[in-house]
Design a protein around this motif. Structure first.
Motif, PDB file in Angstrom:
ATOM      1  N   THR A  59      52.490  37.815 -10.398  1.00  0.00           N
ATOM      2  CA  THR A  59      53.621  37.560 -10.924  1.00  0.00           C
ATOM      3  C   THR A  59      53.673  36.019 -11.740  1.00  0.00           C
ATOM      4  O   THR A  59      54.615  35.723 -12.287  1.00  0.00           O
ATOM      5  CB  THR A  59      54.960  37.659 -10.222  1.00  0.00           C
ATOM      6  OG1 THR A  59      54.667  36.764  -9.044  1.00  0.00           O
ATOM      7  CG2 THR A  59      55.059  38.815  -9.524  1.00  0.00           C
ATOM      8  N   ALA A  60      52.392  35.702 -11.790  1.00  0.00           N
ATOM      9  CA  ALA A  60      52.144  34.337 -12.265  1.00  0.00           C
ATOM     10  C   ALA A  60      50.882  34.258 -12.783  1.00  0.00           C
ATOM     11  O   ALA A  60      49.977  34.929 -12.334  1.00  0.00           O
ATOM     12  CB  ALA A  60      52.333  33.195 -11.139  1.00  0.00           C
ATOM     13  N   PRO A  61      50.587  33.467 -14.070  1.00  0.00           N
ATOM     14  CA  PRO A  61      49.365  33.491 -14.790  1.00  0.00           C
ATOM     15  C   PRO A  61      48.269  32.702 -13.883  1.00  0.00           C
ATOM     16  O   PRO A  61      48.517  31.638 -12.824  1.00  0.00           O
ATOM     17  CB  PRO A  61      49.556  32.762 -15.962  1.00  0.00           C
ATOM     18  CG  PRO A  61      50.828  31.824 -15.603  1.00  0.00           C
ATOM     19  CD  PRO A  61      51.635  32.433 -14.652  1.00  0.00           C
ATOM     20  N   HIS A  62      47.233  32.966 -13.983  1.00  0.00           N
ATOM     21  CA  HIS A  62      45.895  32.194 -13.511  1.00  0.00           C
ATOM     22  C   HIS A  62      45.539  32.468 -12.086  1.00  0.00           C
ATOM     23  O   HIS A  62      46.469  32.647 -11.343  1.00  0.00           O
ATOM     24  CB  HIS A  62      46.163  30.853 -13.772  1.00  0.00           C
ATOM     25  CG  HIS A  62      46.237  30.240 -15.067  1.00  0.00           C
ATOM     26  ND1 HIS A  62      45.303  30.357 -16.003  1.00  0.00           N
ATOM     27  CD2 HIS A  62      47.163  29.612 -15.540  1.00  0.00           C
ATOM     28  CE1 HIS A  62      46.036  29.970 -17.263  1.00  0.00           C
ATOM     29  NE2 HIS A  62      47.070  29.289 -16.954  1.00  0.00           N
ATOM     30  N   GLN A  63      44.397  32.635 -11.873  1.00  0.00           N
ATOM     31  CA  GLN A  63      43.935  32.431 -10.246  1.00  0.00           C
ATOM     32  C   GLN A  63      44.388  31.293  -9.513  1.00  0.00           C
ATOM     33  O   GLN A  63      44.468  30.284 -10.435  1.00  0.00           O
ATOM     34  CB  GLN A  63      42.585  32.811 -10.280  1.00  0.00           C
ATOM     35  CG  GLN A  63      41.840  34.243 -10.581  1.00  0.00           C
ATOM     36  CD  GLN A  63      40.329  34.396  -9.772  1.00  0.00           C
ATOM     37  OE1 GLN A  63      39.522  33.816 -10.515  1.00  0.00           O
ATOM     38  NE2 GLN A  63      40.214  35.212  -8.794  1.00  0.00           N
ATOM     39  N   ARG A  64      44.362  31.306  -8.454  1.00  0.00           N
ATOM     40  CA  ARG A  64      44.664  30.001  -7.836  1.00  0.00           C
ATOM     41  C   ARG A  64      43.988  29.658  -6.930  1.00  0.00           C
ATOM     42  O   ARG A  64      43.226  30.401  -6.104  1.00  0.00           O
ATOM     43  CB  ARG A  64      46.304  29.863  -7.282  1.00  0.00           C
ATOM     44  CG  ARG A  64      47.180  30.658  -8.211  1.00  0.00           C
ATOM     45  CD  ARG A  64      47.581  29.641  -9.442  1.00  0.00           C
ATOM     46  NE  ARG A  64      48.613  30.116 -10.267  1.00  0.00           N
ATOM     47  CZ  ARG A  64      49.675  29.673 -10.286  1.00  0.00           C
ATOM     48  NH1 ARG A  64      50.237  28.793  -9.637  1.00  0.00           N
ATOM     49  NH2 ARG A  64      50.556  30.359 -11.324  1.00  0.00           N
ATOM     50  N   ILE A  65      43.639  28.425  -6.311  1.00  0.00           N
ATOM     51  CA  ILE A  65      43.192  27.851  -5.194  1.00  0.00           C
ATOM     52  C   ILE A  65      44.457  27.194  -4.277  1.00  0.00           C
ATOM     53  O   ILE A  65      45.018  26.299  -4.974  1.00  0.00           O
ATOM     54  CB  ILE A  65      42.103  26.792  -5.485  1.00  0.00           C
ATOM     55  CG1 ILE A  65      41.196  27.398  -6.232  1.00  0.00           C
ATOM     56  CG2 ILE A  65      41.577  26.066  -3.953  1.00  0.00           C
ATOM     57  CD1 ILE A  65      40.251  28.429  -5.354  1.00  0.00           C
ATOM     58  N   SER A  66      44.725  27.524  -3.229  1.00  0.00           N
ATOM     59  CA  SER A  66      45.732  27.220  -2.213  1.00  0.00           C
ATOM     60  C   SER A  66      45.311  26.671  -0.886  1.00  0.00           C
ATOM     61  O   SER A  66      44.247  27.284  -0.395  1.00  0.00           O
ATOM     62  CB  SER A  66      46.942  28.286  -2.224  1.00  0.00           C
ATOM     63  OG  SER A  66      47.933  27.799  -1.372  1.00  0.00           O
ATOM     64  N   LEU A  67      46.041  25.788  -0.454  1.00  0.00           N
ATOM     65  CA  LEU A  67      45.893  25.173   1.155  1.00  0.00           C
ATOM     66  C   LEU A  67      46.372  26.258   1.769  1.00  0.00           C
ATOM     67  O   LEU A  67      47.364  26.989   1.265  1.00  0.00           O
ATOM     68  CB  LEU A  67      46.561  24.046   1.101  1.00  0.00           C
ATOM     69  CG  LEU A  67      45.717  22.636   0.534  1.00  0.00           C
ATOM     70  CD1 LEU A  67      46.462  21.348   1.001  1.00  0.00           C
ATOM     71  CD2 LEU A  67      44.366  22.568   0.847  1.00  0.00           C
ATOM     72  N   SER A  68      46.022  26.531   2.852  1.00  0.00           N
ATOM     73  CA  SER A  68      46.611  27.763   3.654  1.00  0.00           C
ATOM     74  C   SER A  68      47.562  27.010   4.380  1.00  0.00           C
ATOM     75  O   SER A  68      47.783  25.691   4.426  1.00  0.00           O
ATOM     76  CB  SER A  68      45.536  28.278   4.598  1.00  0.00           C
ATOM     77  OG  SER A  68      45.286  27.159   5.604  1.00  0.00           O
ATOM     78  N   LEU A  69      48.419  27.987   4.939  1.00  0.00           N
ATOM     79  CA  LEU A  69      49.608  27.586   6.002  1.00  0.00           C
ATOM     80  C   LEU A  69      49.206  26.673   7.218  1.00  0.00           C
ATOM     81  O   LEU A  69      49.612  25.827   7.159  1.00  0.00           O
ATOM     82  CB  LEU A  69      50.418  28.794   6.233  1.00  0.00           C
ATOM     83  CG  LEU A  69      51.542  28.489   7.345  1.00  0.00           C
ATOM     84  CD1 LEU A  69      52.579  27.641   6.734  1.00  0.00           C
ATOM     85  CD2 LEU A  69      52.034  29.765   7.964  1.00  0.00           C
ATOM     86  N   PRO A  70      48.288  26.978   7.950  1.00  0.00           N
ATOM     87  CA  PRO A  70      47.910  26.158   8.954  1.00  0.00           C
ATOM     88  C   PRO A  70      47.393  24.822   8.649  1.00  0.00           C
ATOM     89  O   PRO A  70      47.572  23.790   9.004  1.00  0.00           O
ATOM     90  CB  PRO A  70      46.803  26.873   9.755  1.00  0.00           C
ATOM     91  CG  PRO A  70      46.396  27.950   8.945  1.00  0.00           C
ATOM     92  CD  PRO A  70      47.429  28.471   7.877  1.00  0.00           C
ATOM     93  N   ARG A  71      46.825  24.727   7.189  1.00  0.00           N
ATOM     94  CA  ARG A  71      46.200  23.352   6.908  1.00  0.00           C
ATOM     95  C   ARG A  71      47.482  22.568   6.328  1.00  0.00           C
ATOM     96  O   ARG A  71      47.444  21.386   6.606  1.00  0.00           O
ATOM     97  CB  ARG A  71      45.211  23.561   5.692  1.00  0.00           C
ATOM     98  CG  ARG A  71      44.693  22.348   5.167  1.00  0.00           C
ATOM     99  CD  ARG A  71      43.830  21.558   5.969  1.00  0.00           C
ATOM    100  NE  ARG A  71      44.542  20.381   6.627  1.00  0.00           N
ATOM    101  CZ  ARG A  71      44.147  19.306   6.893  1.00  0.00           C
ATOM    102  NH1 ARG A  71      42.883  18.861   6.751  1.00  0.00           N
ATOM    103  NH2 ARG A  71      44.983  18.355   7.542  1.00  0.00           N
ATOM    104  N   LEU A  72      48.250  23.193   5.675  1.00  0.00           N
ATOM    105  CA  LEU A  72      49.528  22.516   5.319  1.00  0.00           C
ATOM    106  C   LEU A  72      50.370  21.928   6.483  1.00  0.00           C
ATOM    107  O   LEU A  72      50.976  20.859   6.504  1.00  0.00           O
ATOM    108  CB  LEU A  72      50.570  23.221   4.472  1.00  0.00           C
ATOM    109  CG  LEU A  72      50.072  23.835   2.914  1.00  0.00           C
ATOM    110  CD1 LEU A  72      50.743  25.168   2.432  1.00  0.00           C
ATOM    111  CD2 LEU A  72      49.987  22.556   1.941  1.00  0.00           C
TER     112      LEU A  72
END
Length: 229
Positions: free
Chosen positions: A165-178
């Motif tokens: 539902t949004a453009p572009h692939q993403r790189i994200s921090l995970s929940l436990p890292r956040l």
């Protein structure tokens, strides 16, 4: 969770910047270095500009993003580009920045390069998150096949995400890292975002609104910084 409401975004950003400087100063005093996680998008740009002019030992501050669009850093859609243009300037130009982007054919292939950059970082001192109208935060989207992996207690620090539902692939921090943090802030502007926040608080299904995994966890203080306009 504590909700802090302000008369307008100027008042919000002034107080928010002061709170962040206090937290970062305390971290520098205690361990010689501070670690700040920020988010992209339009909402934080005024905060970034205010923060960039504050007095702080910025050479002892490390900044990274909660998530990044998988686009080159000179792209108009790059969160890194936005942070460098609005935060890493003036007094804050001395801060260290750790990128969540690495050139590769796909985001999944970039993760192996990015993970070691994050592995050595201790607990974050402050994490600033946004929230989408769908209840996503960072790039933990309810629409993505990778959501459960990113929410898992044993999730790696960084993962590739393919939102539908949004453009572009993403790189994200995970929940436990956040959540490996001293303080989390959720930065919201506009009545519609307050409505989404209230909806999130009213339910418990984190897969339909991933922001709930931040709001409803018991271990890290969460402050919602909100102005209607």
């Amino acid at each position: 969770m504590q909700l802090h409401q302000y008369s307008d975004t100027k008042a919000l950003n002034t107080d928010f910047a002061n709170r962040l400087v206090t937290l970062l100063n305390e971290a520098i005093s205690q361990r010689g270095r501070a670690y700040l996680v920020v988010s992209g998008g339009r909402t934080p740009t005024a905060l970034f500009n205010a923060l960039s002019e504050t007095d702080l030992a910025w050479q002892n501050v490390t900044i990274l993003l909660a998530d990044e669009r998988f686009v080159p850093v000179d792209s108009a859609d790059s969160n890194e580009r936005l942070v460098k243009a609005n935060l890493l300037k003036g007094k804050a130009a001395k801060a260290e920045f750790i990128s969540l982007y690495a050139p590769a054919a796909k985001a999944e292939a970039a993760v192996a390069t990015i993970l070691p950059r994050i592995a050595a970082i201790p607990a974050f001192d402050a994490v600033i998150l946004g929230m989408g109208e769908d209840g996503h935060t960072a790039s933990l989207f309810p629409c993505s096949a990778e959501l459960n992996s990113g929410l898992a207690a044993d999730a790696p620090a960084v993962l590739a995400v393919n939102p539908t539902t949004a453009p572009h692939q993403r790189i994200s921090l995970s929940l436990p890292r956040l959540l490996n943090a001293g303080q989390i802030f959720i930065h919201l502007v506009g009545q519609s975002k307050l409505d989404v926040l209230n909806k999130a608080q009213a339910g418990t299904d984190v897969t339909s609104m991933p922001i709930r995994a931040i709001l409803q966890q018991p271990d890290v203080d969460v402050a919602v910084m909100y102005a209607a306009n």
